[in-house]
Design a protein around this motif. Structure first.
Motif, PDB file in Angstrom:
ATOM      1  N   LEU A 183       0.899  -1.394  -0.142  1.00 17.66           N
ATOM      2  CA  LEU A 183       0.022   0.034  -0.018  1.00 17.66           C
ATOM      3  C   LEU A 183       0.711   1.230  -0.049  1.00 17.66           C
ATOM      4  N   LEU A 206       0.905   4.300  -2.649  1.00 15.69           N
ATOM      5  CA  LEU A 206       0.627   5.752  -2.364  1.00 15.69           C
ATOM      6  C   LEU A 206       1.735   6.791  -2.907  1.00 15.69           C
ATOM      7  N   HIS A 247       1.135   7.067  -6.594  1.00 13.54           N
ATOM      8  CA  HIS A 247       0.128   8.180  -7.010  1.00 13.54           C
ATOM      9  C   HIS A 247       0.578   9.362  -6.748  1.00 13.54           C
ATOM     10  N   LEU A 260      -6.856  -0.473  -7.590  1.00 10.30           N
ATOM     11  CA  LEU A 260      -7.383   0.616  -6.715  1.00 10.30           C
ATOM     12  C   LEU A 260      -7.623   1.897  -7.548  1.00 10.30           C
ATOM     13  N   PHE A 311     -10.929   3.229  -5.954  1.00 10.84           N
ATOM     14  CA  PHE A 311     -10.472   4.056  -4.603  1.00 10.84           C
ATOM     15  C   PHE A 311      -9.750   5.596  -4.813  1.00 10.84           C
ATOM     16  N   GLU A 312      -8.895   5.173  -5.729  1.00  9.58           N
ATOM     17  CA  GLU A 312      -8.156   6.587  -6.191  1.00  9.58           C
ATOM     18  C   GLU A 312      -8.706   7.715  -6.674  1.00  9.58           C
ATOM     19  N   TYR A 340      -8.331   7.928  -1.491  1.00  5.48           N
ATOM     20  CA  TYR A 340      -6.918   8.191  -1.268  1.00  5.48           C
ATOM     21  C   TYR A 340      -6.893   7.963   0.200  1.00  5.48           C
ATOM     22  N   VAL A 369      -7.044   4.656   1.677  1.00  2.00           N
ATOM     23  CA  VAL A 369      -5.837   3.871   1.498  1.00  2.00           C
ATOM     24  C   VAL A 369      -4.666   4.018   2.452  1.00  2.00           C
ATOM     25  N   ARG A 370      -4.611   5.529   2.917  1.00  2.00           N
ATOM     26  CA  ARG A 370      -3.593   5.951   3.800  1.00  2.00           C
ATOM     27  C   ARG A 370      -4.109   5.254   5.065  1.00  2.00           C
ATOM     28  N   HIS A 382      -3.320   1.716   5.457  1.00  2.00           N
ATOM     29  CA  HIS A 382      -1.750   1.305   5.655  1.00  2.00           C
ATOM     30  C   HIS A 382      -1.343   1.999   7.105  1.00  2.00           C
ATOM     31  N   THR A 414      -9.378  -4.054   8.165  1.00  2.00           N
ATOM     32  CA  THR A 414      -9.270  -4.244   6.578  1.00  2.00           C
ATOM     33  C   THR A 414     -10.561  -4.117   6.049  1.00  2.00           C
ATOM     34  N   PHE A 423     -12.385  -0.772   4.894  1.00  2.00           N
ATOM     35  CA  PHE A 423     -11.805  -0.300   3.686  1.00  2.00           C
ATOM     36  C   PHE A 423     -12.693  -0.483   2.329  1.00  2.00           C
TER      37      PHE A 423
END
Length: 564
Positions: free
Chosen positions: A49, A53, A56, A67, A70-71, A77, A80-81, A84, A136, A139
């Protein structure tokens, strides 16, 4: 006539089932290994992950595999952070050094047969597994539902952490072997013990905060209600954003001290390994223990320096800035002890020792940048989040990971009965060590580029171009560093595959502490029916002995026979 055929008719004890042996096991070594497997799975996902990031950030218009959906939004975004960070902080940096190595080794190092509350230990582990599954899963949910699931999972993790902290504390106080006085405890045990006390203080706050937010979101309570907050203030006071500020206070009360929950066991592990591979006692050992106490105490009190811009009392930022800066005092004592132990030592540069020295290097580099972040005059020392990310990852994320890897290389024979390849381990160390500096030091430079608004337009254009190049360098270094972890995975798998064909000696590192007085891997009953006696401190190395070390369990008359 009755005959007895003991050999033929003796009833053998039934072998425990798979569920009893692995799923519902209360054995501290099994639970410690389960925590380590959980941490290994989490770190593999976490580094992937982090790579996505970085990609990206450097190439925002490029589609990232798996992703895309999601991005496309800022919320995606951020999710995802969040995933992580949750995996790395909760299930790697907290779970591995304290709950993994601590569960496995604490009873062995103090001469106990088991943790104080074995069933509580098992319950804490499965609560951690449930928390991992929930974080998890959050997400993949819609934002509102995902936040609720994440908060519930964080609360469950807090309950498990509190149960583990209670277990560690009682075990250290009540179950020490005969002669294992407090001054004779290994530094690792001190670190796990102090960390357990700090965990009880901060995870209770996180649990209460998560419960209050969930209650507001699901039950309509008003713990963080704007209306209730304003009603309690003087009539003419108008203040916006009270809800996030109230939550932020509780969160940082936990989160800042969580840095030291991750680091305290690492300090103990590195001190232990530096002494073992320097073949010297820990320099000023009692001062090191006091420094560990100081890190825990001051680290618990500096939460407010994350809130300088939230309208605090004008005098509060100065107090928190002084407290944050004063963390350098116990940190300096620790650093002085490490360097004093290394001075004129008979160094053995094993992979575990290299990772320990790498930890010290990263801790110094990250700690120096932390001095700037402790200042309360942020308007004149403005930096972007890149500077903060670089500092945070050097001093906590990567440094703690180096300590975990050092511990794994050192105690791998005790865990699995074989050793990891030293050749592959050293290749892995140098690739990772160079890679993390190429990632996080340039991120400090990116953070300082935010001050370019004070420069003429021509120079600002040049710096903007340099910033794009630095981001590309960081992304490329991240990809290479993550790829280098394949070496470690191959080393790990290879060692496990050949462990039944290669028999290692029980104490390959010639270490002094009690866990090396039993067979490798550690037997199920630890020390059997006879509890060991402890006759000396944990770090007695001297050239006057035939083997240059004095194990804690060796009686004085037996030790006298080894003197040249």
């Amino acid at each position: 006539m009755v005959t007895y055929d003991d050999d033929a008719r003796a009833q053998q004890a039934p072998r425990p089932s798979f569920l009893a042996r692995y799923v519902f096991s209360t054995q501290h070594k099994t639970i410690g290994l389960q925590y380590l497997w959980l941490a290994l799975a989490s770190v593999l996902v976490g580094v992937v992950l982090s790579t996505l990031l970085r990609m990206h950030s450097s190439w925002p218009n490029t589609a990232i595999p798996f992703l895309n959906g999601f991005e496309n939004t800022p919320e995606g975004y951020a999710a995802v952070r969040l995933l992580h960070g949750s995996l790395m902080v909760f299930f790697v940096l907290t779970a591995a050094p304290q709950l993994g190595f601590g569960n496995y080794l604490l009873p062995l190092q103090i001469g106990a047969s088991e943790m104080a509350f074995p069933r509580l230990n098992m319950l804490a582990f499965w609560l951690t597994v449930v928390s991992l599954a929930g974080m998890t899963a959050s997400f993949f949910y819609a934002q509102e539902t995902g936040l609720n699931v994440w908060l519930g999972s964080a609360a469950i993790f807090s309950v498990g952490a509190l149960l583990s902290a209670l277990n560690f504390t009682v075990t250290t106080i009540d179950l020490r072997a005969e002669g294992m006085t407090l001054p004779r405890l290994p530094v690792t045990v001190w670190a796990w013990f102090l960390n357990a006390i700090l965990s009880m203080l901060i995870f209770s706050v996180l649990l209460a905060g998560c419960a209050a937010v969930l209650s507001d979101r699901l039950l309509g309570s008003q713990f963080f209600s704007v209306t209730s907050f304003l009603a309690a203030q003087p009539q003419n006071l108008v203040r916006q954003g009270s809800v996030p500020i109230l939550w932020q206070r509780l969160f940082w009360y936990f989160a800042q001290a969580e840095v030291y929950v991750a680091m305290l066991p690492c300090f103990g592990i590195v001190t232990h390994l530096v002494s073992t591979f320097s073949r010297k006692p820990v320099w000023k050992e009692r001062l090191v223990v006091l420094a560990l106490c100081g890190v825990g105490l001051i680290g618990f009190c500096v939460w407010g320096y994350h809130m300088f811009a939230t309208g605090m009392n004008p005098y509060a930022p100065l107090v928190f800035a002084v407290l944050a800066s004063s963390l350098g005092v116990p940190a300096t004592f620790l650093l002085a002890s490490w360097l004093g132990t290394l001075w004129e030592a008979r160094l053995q540069l094993t992979t575990a020792m290299l990772f320990s020295i790498g930890f010290i290097s990263l801790f110094i580099a990250g700690g120096l940048s932390g001095i700037f972040l402790a200042r309360n005059d942020l308007s004149s020392a403005a930096v972007s989040e890149d500077f903060v990310i670089g500092h945070f990852h050097l001093v906590m994320g990567v440094a703690a990971t180096f300590a975990i890897l050092a511990a794994l290389f050192f105690w791998f024979p005790k865990l699995f009965g074989c050793r990891l390849s030293e050749r592959l381990g050293k290749v892995h160390f140098w690739m990772t060590f160079a890679g993390v500096y190429m990632i996080f030091m340039p991120m400090h430079w990116l953070g300082l580029l935010t001050q370019s608004h004070m420069l003429p337009n021509e120079q600002r254009a040049v710096l903007a171009s340099a910033g794009a190049s630095i981001r590309t360098l960081v992304a490329a270094a991240t990809i290479c560093t993550v790829a280098a972890q394949v070496v470690f995975v191959l080393n790990f798998v290879q060692a496990l595959v050949r462990r039944n064909s290669v028999r290692e000696e029980d104490n390959p590192w010639r270490a002094t502490t009690l866990e090396w007085s039993v067979a490798s891997p550690a037997p199920e009953a630890n020390f059997g029916n006879a509890s060991p006696n402890v006759y000396r401190g944990a770090y007695e190395f001297t050239e006057g002995l035939a083997d240059d070390f004095a194990p804690q369990h060796l009686a004085p008359e037996m030790l006298a026979q080894k003197v040249r």
